[in-house]
Enzyme design. Sequence first.
Site, PDB file in Angstrom:
ATOM      1  N   CYS A  11       0.858  -1.188   0.000  1.00  0.00           N
ATOM      2  CA  CYS A  11       0.000   0.000   0.000  1.00  0.00           C
ATOM      3  C   CYS A  11       0.891   1.234   0.000  1.00  0.00           C
ATOM      4  CB  CYS A  11      -0.907  -0.005   1.224  1.00  0.00           C
ATOM      5  SG  CYS A  11      -1.798   1.540   1.467  1.00  0.00           S
ATOM      6  N   CYS A  14       0.125   3.697   2.827  1.00  0.00           N
ATOM      7  CA  CYS A  14       0.595   3.194   4.128  1.00  0.00           C
ATOM      8  C   CYS A  14       2.108   3.348   4.232  1.00  0.00           C
ATOM      9  CB  CYS A  14       0.225   1.721   4.297  1.00  0.00           C
ATOM     10  SG  CYS A  14      -1.547   1.397   4.185  1.00  0.00           S
ATOM     11  N   ASP A 403      24.810  15.222 -31.554  1.00  0.00           N
ATOM     12  CA  ASP A 403      26.191  15.351 -31.993  1.00  0.00           C
ATOM     13  C   ASP A 403      26.309  14.554 -33.302  1.00  0.00           C
ATOM     14  OD1 ASP A 403      29.070  15.648 -31.893  1.00  0.00           O
ATOM     15  OD2 ASP A 403      29.131  13.563 -31.225  1.00  0.00           O
TER      16      ASP A 403
END
Length: 720
Positions: A11, A14, A403
């Site tokens: 969770c 939590c 580049d």
Amino acid sequence: MAEYKLQGLSCANCAREMEEQIQKLENGKEARILFNSSKLVIPDGVPMDRVQKILAGDGAAIVAPAAGGGGVHSHAHDHSHHGHTHGHQHGPSIKLLIGMSAVLFLAALLFGSHVNQTTVIPLYLLAAIISGYQTFIKGLKNLFSLKFNIDTLMTISLVGAFCIGQWREGTFVAILFGINEYLEGLGMEKARKSMESLLEVAPKEAVLLINGEEQIVSIESLKAGDTVLVKAGQKIPSDGIIIEGISSVDEAAITGESMPLTKQKGDAVYGGSLNHDGLLKVQLEKAYQDSSLAKILHLVEEAQETKTPTEQFINRFARYYTPIIMVIAAMVILIPPLFMGGDWHTWIYQGLAVLIVGCPCALIISSPIAIVSGITRNARNGILVKGGIYLEQLGKLDIIAFDKTGTLTKGEPVVEDIKIYDDTFFSIAASVEKSSSHPLAKAVLKKALEEHQAVLLEPENVTVIPGQGVRATINGGEYFIGNEKGIDSAILSKSNKQDIQELKSRGYTLVAAASNEKVLGLFGIADEIRRESKGMLDNLHKLGIKETVMLTGDHQKTAEKVSSTIGIHEYFAELLPDEKVEKVRALTKSGKTAMVGDGINDAPALAAADIGIAMGKGTDSAIETADIVLMQDHLGKLPAAISLSKKVNRVIKLNIGLALGLKVAALLLTIPGLLTLWIAILSDMGATILVTLISLTVLIETKKAGPIQATAIHRPDTAR
């Protein structure tokens, strides 16, 4: 700092609350719970007994120390646990409890119409207790400490429902809540296991050679200079050089290369590569913890835990969401009966249902599963994304600057055009250039020998003329190989001059072969364009990248040729490194900009961009410099990475919309008084299931990448 592997952490809300409690402990300010990888990082001096008590309060527990040390991962995985943290309930037990509750609930429903209500109430009560007793216990504890999370809200709602006689709906809500939390944990566990399987590519042991004798040791004990024996089917323990043997080596773990490569004496190999068939003796250049694979795995694991701006917003929002819902629930309970003549029973019921809507779990989990899945998918494809923030930004790019040398081109000069004026041209050119190590000389020699079977002669009096070329004597005659500056203008015919101008106008570097009397021939040499560059740019434009730009220190004509060949939008030539940085900074003012370079001498420009993307087949500099690394040194995978990032961003937005939308819809049902407890829990359950399933689609491989030939990077100095 100590690091521990946790079990029972499913969770996100939590986890956040537990982290906040641990941070309030003595010396705990820097403590972190890494929800995505299910780990606890905690400073020294924090009272561990209190930490374990906080974890146990939400059903989590420390399994074992999680090995750190630059990417050495020896995780203690909890394979049995798939459920929510609540109640320390492991996979099979939580399913069994939910099953028992469901059977009791169905029995109560069936007998309810045939027997007295007082007979079936114990069945409802027992069903609710079996599926949710841990939630009730924690909810009551939270209530007394004025901590309002989902356990508190569910406890108030269920106790309230039973108090007003809603036994059937209260029990149904308890069962659905258990199912919801089980599914929530299952989704995060799936994403974690995908990441953990990626981290398992690290070898565990190696065969160390000591005075010719084999000794099996852990990879942590190996050091630079050790010689190891790698048998067929074994993994190479760390980066090194083959000193004996030949074999087919699979480098997919490091570069994403789908085809094994033949490796022999003198070739470099990466730790974690799989030796397919031969016996190899490898001298290690690095201890494992310093190897490319260790760094990659360490960065990939860290990347899971970097919070994106979206995640940070969701976490801030969740802090206020539950209190707001509680205020709304109180208003729903009080206002209609007090001021509108409403029935107390009806509106208490409605208010209890509103409390259930206050669960923010679906909202908080809307992002982590998708982020972990996206980072894992990219890593499997040889693309190292160093954090969720870069994954999110990659999907929002407007401009990409490249580049040229070593990025859009291979960095290896090749002969692309030839002008022949004498039959001895190839033989003389190859004979003079055969002893030179200059990249242009190698290109000339390769062309002359491989395609024109030149006869090699022995040159004498070889003299290098800086900035021009080489002079030598062959069979009594004097010859020169180099640029036009070293040729006597008197021997240049009109045709020679026209050809020289034509080759230069097409962006080629010129190499001429001449005697003292005449020009023998001309080579037009260019840095070979990567075969994937054009298709890559086409795909980027199709993905909605508004502008592609090439930044190079090379000549204007060369830049123009490469630009027109591959179809890049704009180019800037003859730039010094600081001028590249200025260009990148200017581009960032027009939109979110990425810079793609080789990770070695493009570091300042990579740092100046919103996102730095480095080429580099496992090179340390690329890994350390950039935000994203194309480990296979192949541009073709860049569009796939951007496409995946866009998908992750779409998934997160959709998840947030669903999580909030279903809750808003449930809340709106309170206006006509239609919100019920089971609709409230179904809105949260539906959101959680949808969010989880949609997030896991990121892990699905839609198209396998074909075999690609990776080429090492070289940056030749083309001046002769």
